[in-house]
Motif scaffolding. Sequence first.
Motif, PDB file in Angstrom:
ATOM      1  N   ILE A  98      -9.310   2.399   1.832  1.00  0.00           N
ATOM      2  CA  ILE A  98      -8.106   3.086   1.334  1.00  0.00           C
ATOM      3  C   ILE A  98      -6.885   2.192   1.541  1.00  0.00           C
ATOM      4  O   ILE A  98      -6.028   2.080   0.646  1.00  0.00           O
ATOM      5  N   ARG A 101      -6.710  -0.354  -1.119  1.00  0.00           N
ATOM      6  CA  ARG A 101      -6.216   0.211  -2.379  1.00  0.00           C
ATOM      7  C   ARG A 101      -4.702   0.422  -2.346  1.00  0.00           C
ATOM      8  O   ARG A 101      -4.006   0.138  -3.323  1.00  0.00           O
ATOM      9  N   ILE A 102      -4.181   0.895  -1.209  1.00  0.00           N
ATOM     10  CA  ILE A 102      -2.736   1.094  -1.085  1.00  0.00           C
ATOM     11  C   ILE A 102      -2.012  -0.243  -1.203  1.00  0.00           C
ATOM     12  O   ILE A 102      -1.015  -0.354  -1.931  1.00  0.00           O
ATOM     13  N   SER A 114       0.931   7.262  -7.545  1.00  0.00           N
ATOM     14  CA  SER A 114      -0.347   6.613  -7.232  1.00  0.00           C
ATOM     15  C   SER A 114      -0.468   6.347  -5.742  1.00  0.00           C
ATOM     16  O   SER A 114      -1.511   6.594  -5.139  1.00  0.00           O
ATOM     17  N   GLU A 118      -3.070   8.179  -2.729  1.00  0.00           N
ATOM     18  CA  GLU A 118      -3.847   7.467  -1.713  1.00  0.00           C
ATOM     19  C   GLU A 118      -3.406   7.863  -0.301  1.00  0.00           C
ATOM     20  O   GLU A 118      -4.240   8.043   0.590  1.00  0.00           O
TER      21      GLU A 118
END
Length: 170
Positions: A98, A101-102, A114, A118
Amino acid sequence: MHPSHPPGGRLTALGTQLIEIHDWLREELARLRAGLDSPGGGGLTRELRAHCVGFCTALDRHHTGEDGGAFRVLADQAPELRPVLAELREDHEVVASILTRIEALLAEAADGRSVRAELNGLAALLESHFTYEERKLVAALNRLAGGAVRLLGVASPDAAPHDPRGTGTT
């Protein structure tokens, strides 16, 4: 340094320091999420992006420190905790995914929605993870000797004159 705790403070057991670190991480995540909800929100200011990167780094250091420090010691001293430690390591891998992704969203200059999605997922996972970890490990950690930075990845905001992000500066 944790904004509500002076440096130095009392020396606390590792389990207590773990809770203090988790509380600090919870507060920082709440501040990030609130920043995305601020007036004119949805956009990620430079300051909010920097705070997000700092938070991600602190969380990663904490989990890396646990995996390489406290969890190894606990596995040796309390073998009955090995299944719990394995579950927590798996959570750390999900959290790391995660965080990746951030960080990618921040690098792409994605919109606040978005990043918010997250962060919401991260917040849910971390609350469950922290609560489980505290319930299962605090007593065992309190029996250990060693520094919080070495075993937990970041200094307890109440126990050491270090930056809780683990940089060693105040």
